[in-house]
Design an enzyme around this catalytic site. Structure first.
Site, PDB file in Angstrom:
ATOM      1  N   ARG A 241      -9.136  23.991 -43.018  1.00  0.00           N
ATOM      2  CA  ARG A 241      -8.432  22.761 -43.430  1.00  0.00           C
ATOM      3  C   ARG A 241      -8.160  21.824 -42.251  1.00  0.00           C
ATOM      4  O   ARG A 241      -7.301  20.956 -42.348  1.00  0.00           O
ATOM      5  CB  ARG A 241      -7.112  23.125 -44.119  1.00  0.00           C
ATOM      6  CG  ARG A 241      -7.287  23.948 -45.396  1.00  0.00           C
ATOM      7  CD  ARG A 241      -6.086  23.802 -46.326  1.00  0.00           C
ATOM      8  NE  ARG A 241      -4.824  24.127 -45.667  1.00  0.00           N
ATOM      9  CZ  ARG A 241      -4.261  25.348 -45.691  1.00  0.00           C
ATOM     10  NH1 ARG A 241      -4.869  26.340 -46.324  1.00  0.00           N
ATOM     11  NH2 ARG A 241      -3.106  25.556 -45.100  1.00  0.00           N
TER      12      ARG A 241
ATOM     13  N   HIS B  72      -3.153  25.912 -38.328  1.00  0.00           N
ATOM     14  CA  HIS B  72      -3.259  27.182 -37.600  1.00  0.00           C
ATOM     15  C   HIS B  72      -4.685  27.737 -37.743  1.00  0.00           C
ATOM     16  O   HIS B  72      -5.324  27.572 -38.791  1.00  0.00           O
ATOM     17  CB  HIS B  72      -2.241  28.180 -38.173  1.00  0.00           C
ATOM     18  CG  HIS B  72      -1.996  29.356 -37.299  1.00  0.00           C
ATOM     19  ND1 HIS B  72      -2.820  30.467 -37.309  1.00  0.00           N
ATOM     20  CD2 HIS B  72      -1.027  29.610 -36.384  1.00  0.00           C
ATOM     21  CE1 HIS B  72      -2.357  31.345 -36.442  1.00  0.00           C
ATOM     22  NE2 HIS B  72      -1.272  30.855 -35.854  1.00  0.00           N
TER      23      HIS B  72
ATOM     24  N   TYR C  29       1.503  40.195 -31.606  1.00  0.00           N
ATOM     25  CA  TYR C  29       0.769  41.146 -32.439  1.00  0.00           C
ATOM     26  C   TYR C  29       1.569  42.457 -32.499  1.00  0.00           C
ATOM     27  O   TYR C  29       2.159  42.870 -31.501  1.00  0.00           O
ATOM     28  CB  TYR C  29      -0.615  41.410 -31.868  1.00  0.00           C
ATOM     29  CG  TYR C  29      -1.526  40.202 -31.853  1.00  0.00           C
ATOM     30  CD1 TYR C  29      -1.904  39.570 -33.031  1.00  0.00           C
ATOM     31  CD2 TYR C  29      -2.023  39.699 -30.654  1.00  0.00           C
ATOM     32  CE1 TYR C  29      -2.756  38.472 -33.016  1.00  0.00           C
ATOM     33  CE2 TYR C  29      -2.875  38.596 -30.625  1.00  0.00           C
ATOM     34  CZ  TYR C  29      -3.230  37.984 -31.811  1.00  0.00           C
ATOM     35  OH  TYR C  29      -4.062  36.890 -31.786  1.00  0.00           O
ATOM     36  N   HIS C  30       1.559  43.108 -33.651  1.00  0.00           N
ATOM     37  CA  HIS C  30       2.403  44.300 -33.813  1.00  0.00           C
ATOM     38  C   HIS C  30       1.608  45.595 -33.923  1.00  0.00           C
ATOM     39  O   HIS C  30       2.126  46.623 -34.345  1.00  0.00           O
ATOM     40  CB  HIS C  30       3.312  44.141 -35.041  1.00  0.00           C
ATOM     41  CG  HIS C  30       2.603  43.761 -36.299  1.00  0.00           C
ATOM     42  ND1 HIS C  30       1.903  44.669 -37.049  1.00  0.00           N
ATOM     43  CD2 HIS C  30       2.465  42.553 -36.918  1.00  0.00           C
ATOM     44  CE1 HIS C  30       1.377  44.056 -38.108  1.00  0.00           C
ATOM     45  NE2 HIS C  30       1.704  42.765 -38.051  1.00  0.00           N
TER      46      HIS C  30
ATOM     47  N   PHE D 295      -1.828  34.765 -28.809  1.00  0.00           N
ATOM     48  CA  PHE D 295      -3.217  34.825 -29.273  1.00  0.00           C
ATOM     49  C   PHE D 295      -4.077  35.811 -28.475  1.00  0.00           C
ATOM     50  O   PHE D 295      -5.211  36.089 -28.866  1.00  0.00           O
ATOM     51  CB  PHE D 295      -3.885  33.435 -29.263  1.00  0.00           C
ATOM     52  CG  PHE D 295      -3.318  32.484 -30.268  1.00  0.00           C
ATOM     53  CD1 PHE D 295      -3.631  32.615 -31.616  1.00  0.00           C
ATOM     54  CD2 PHE D 295      -2.462  31.460 -29.889  1.00  0.00           C
ATOM     55  CE1 PHE D 295      -3.102  31.733 -32.557  1.00  0.00           C
ATOM     56  CE2 PHE D 295      -1.929  30.581 -30.815  1.00  0.00           C
ATOM     57  CZ  PHE D 295      -2.237  30.717 -32.159  1.00  0.00           C
TER      58      PHE D 295
ATOM     59  N   SER E  54      -6.113  29.095 -43.143  1.00  0.00           N
ATOM     60  CA  SER E  54      -6.025  27.638 -43.008  1.00  0.00           C
ATOM     61  C   SER E  54      -7.092  27.016 -42.128  1.00  0.00           C
ATOM     62  O   SER E  54      -7.191  25.786 -42.058  1.00  0.00           O
ATOM     63  CB  SER E  54      -4.643  27.259 -42.455  1.00  0.00           C
ATOM     64  OG  SER E  54      -4.405  27.900 -41.197  1.00  0.00           O
TER      65      SER E  54
ATOM     66  N   SER F 292      -5.699  30.641 -38.343  1.00  0.00           N
ATOM     67  CA  SER F 292      -5.807  31.855 -39.152  1.00  0.00           C
ATOM     68  C   SER F 292      -6.843  31.634 -40.254  1.00  0.00           C
ATOM     69  O   SER F 292      -7.114  30.491 -40.658  1.00  0.00           O
ATOM     70  CB  SER F 292      -4.466  32.217 -39.778  1.00  0.00           C
ATOM     71  OG  SER F 292      -4.184  31.376 -40.871  1.00  0.00           O
TER      72      SER F 292
ATOM     73  N   ASN G 267       4.589  32.566 -27.019  1.00  0.00           N
ATOM     74  CA  ASN G 267       5.082  32.851 -28.367  1.00  0.00           C
ATOM     75  C   ASN G 267       6.533  32.413 -28.498  1.00  0.00           C
ATOM     76  O   ASN G 267       7.293  32.437 -27.519  1.00  0.00           O
ATOM     77  CB  ASN G 267       4.981  34.343 -28.673  1.00  0.00           C
ATOM     78  CG  ASN G 267       3.625  34.746 -29.217  1.00  0.00           C
ATOM     79  OD1 ASN G 267       3.052  34.047 -30.050  1.00  0.00           O
ATOM     80  ND2 ASN G 267       3.115  35.880 -28.766  1.00  0.00           N
TER      81      ASN G 267
ATOM     82  N   SER H  41      -7.580  35.256 -35.898  1.00  0.00           N
ATOM     83  CA  SER H  41      -7.232  33.909 -35.415  1.00  0.00           C
ATOM     84  C   SER H  41      -7.932  33.600 -34.094  1.00  0.00           C
ATOM     85  O   SER H  41      -8.421  32.478 -33.872  1.00  0.00           O
ATOM     86  CB  SER H  41      -5.721  33.768 -35.249  1.00  0.00           C
ATOM     87  OG  SER H  41      -5.070  33.780 -36.495  1.00  0.00           O
TER      88      SER H  41
ATOM     89  N   GLN I 156       3.661  32.186 -32.455  1.00  0.00           N
ATOM     90  CA  GLN I 156       4.873  32.496 -33.218  1.00  0.00           C
ATOM     91  C   GLN I 156       5.446  33.871 -32.915  1.00  0.00           C
ATOM     92  O   GLN I 156       6.586  33.997 -32.494  1.00  0.00           O
ATOM     93  CB  GLN I 156       4.587  32.366 -34.713  1.00  0.00           C
ATOM     94  CG  GLN I 156       5.820  32.534 -35.599  1.00  0.00           C
ATOM     95  CD  GLN I 156       5.547  32.135 -37.041  1.00  0.00           C
ATOM     96  OE1 GLN I 156       4.495  31.585 -37.367  1.00  0.00           O
ATOM     97  NE2 GLN I 156       6.499  32.390 -37.928  1.00  0.00           N
ATOM     98  N   ASP I 157       4.634  34.915 -33.136  1.00  0.00           N
ATOM     99  CA  ASP I 157       5.131  36.284 -33.053  1.00  0.00           C
ATOM    100  C   ASP I 157       4.078  37.148 -32.358  1.00  0.00           C
ATOM    101  O   ASP I 157       2.885  36.926 -32.559  1.00  0.00           O
ATOM    102  CB  ASP I 157       5.369  36.813 -34.482  1.00  0.00           C
ATOM    103  CG  ASP I 157       6.374  37.942 -34.548  1.00  0.00           C
ATOM    104  OD1 ASP I 157       7.427  37.821 -33.908  1.00  0.00           O
ATOM    105  OD2 ASP I 157       6.101  38.937 -35.244  1.00  0.00           O
TER     106      ASP I 157
END
Length: 298
Positions: A270, A262, A141-142, A152, A267, A264, A198, A163, A138-139
């Site tokens: 699950r 995901h 790492y910052h 990833f 989740s 992370s 990403n 993750s 998605q985005d």
């Protein structure tokens, strides 16, 4: 590539009429007949309509040449060679120019990750037609020294984020012989044809999703669309609702789609643990006659 001078000479060249020589005035007819023009039909003069059509064709050819040159010059130099032709059209669109201007302005006033030379790392790892597996993130790492253009993945010696640690845990139970590599750099996968893409390719330091909806999503949608239309038998790993939405247009009859939550910590329990996506991917690749991924090669 045909130059403009060559095109101009090609479209404007008109065969000249051959002229026959006449006897000089007062010549002696008994001295011999004058030379006759060589036999063979000469080209008739071009009509005004033909000349106009030549001009139109010339102008159209010059415009196509200029468009190709312009598109090529707009592709960022960091994009890998084999990806340039596929992405040239997208890079020539107005939104992409606006996106590049936005990122450049952001870099003037803020720290932006990843650095410019690593934004398109995902295009530098393998030829576009050698892509076999696609993992969508998605985005970036910052945090400092983390993002380097592969979803990833983090640069050494930065410790793997949560993750990625969970991805390693799943691999340890799914792939025989896999052990934690002690780092988070996934370059070894990317070089085998695993596209780690990403949805958004840049981010302001310490501000997650700060470059969301600036144009990157449209660009990476175009990447996924190209792969979907031009390659066959790809395995798409879609982890989480965001990746699954981004991959909703993938042709399931042409490609394989594996979905899970995901990885992370919020989740992972699950349904990510136990999904066995890595061994299933290799089984699908083998059935397609493609070399499986060595997930241990990191």
């Amino acid at each position: 590539m045909i130059g403009q001078k060559t095109l101009l000479s090609f479209f404007t060249a008109v065969p000249a009429k051959k002229r026959s020589r006449s006897p000089e005035p007062g010549g002696n007819p008994e001295a011999g007949s004058p030379k006759r023009p060589k036999t063979g039909a000469s080209s008739p003069p071009l009509t005004p309509e033909q000349l106009e059509r030549i001009c139109r064709n010339k102008e159209a050819a010059l415009q196509r040449l200029a468009a190709r040159s312009s598109s090529s010059s707009l592709v960022p130099a960091e994009i890998g060679q084999s990806w340039r032709a596929a992405l040239a059209g997208e890079c020539s669109k107005p939104y992409f120019a606006q996106l590049m201007a936005f990122v450049a302005q952001e870099r003037k006033h803020h720290t932006v990750y990843p650095p410019p030379h690593q934004v398109f790392t995902w295009t530098q790892m393998c030829d576009i037609r050698d892509v076999k597996v696609v993992i969508l993130g998605q985005d970036p790492y910052h945090g400092p020294r983390q993002a380097h253009g592969l979803c990833f993945s983090v640069q050494r010696p930065v410790p793997p984020p949560p993750s990625l640690e969970n991805i390693y845990k799943e691999l340890a139970t799914d792939i025989e012989g896999f052990s934690h590599p002690g780092h988070g750099d996934l370059t070894g996968w990317a070089q085998q044809g695993v596209l780690l893409l990403n949805a958004v390719l840049t981010v302001r330091a310490h501000q997650a999703a700060s470059h969301k909806e600036k144009g990157w999503e449209q660009f990476t949608d175009a990447v996924v669309s190209w792969l979907n239309r031009h390659l066959d038998g790809l395995v798409f790993m879609l982890w989480g609702a965001y990746a699954q939405k981004k991959g909703s247009a993938i042709d399931r009859k042409r490609h394989h789609v594996l979905q899970a939550v995901h990885p992370s910590p919020l989740s992972v329990h699950r349904g990510f643990f136990g999904c066995k996506h890595f061994s299933r991917t290799n089984e699908l690749l083998a059935k397609s006659g493609k070399k499986p991924i060595d997930w241990r090669a990191l």
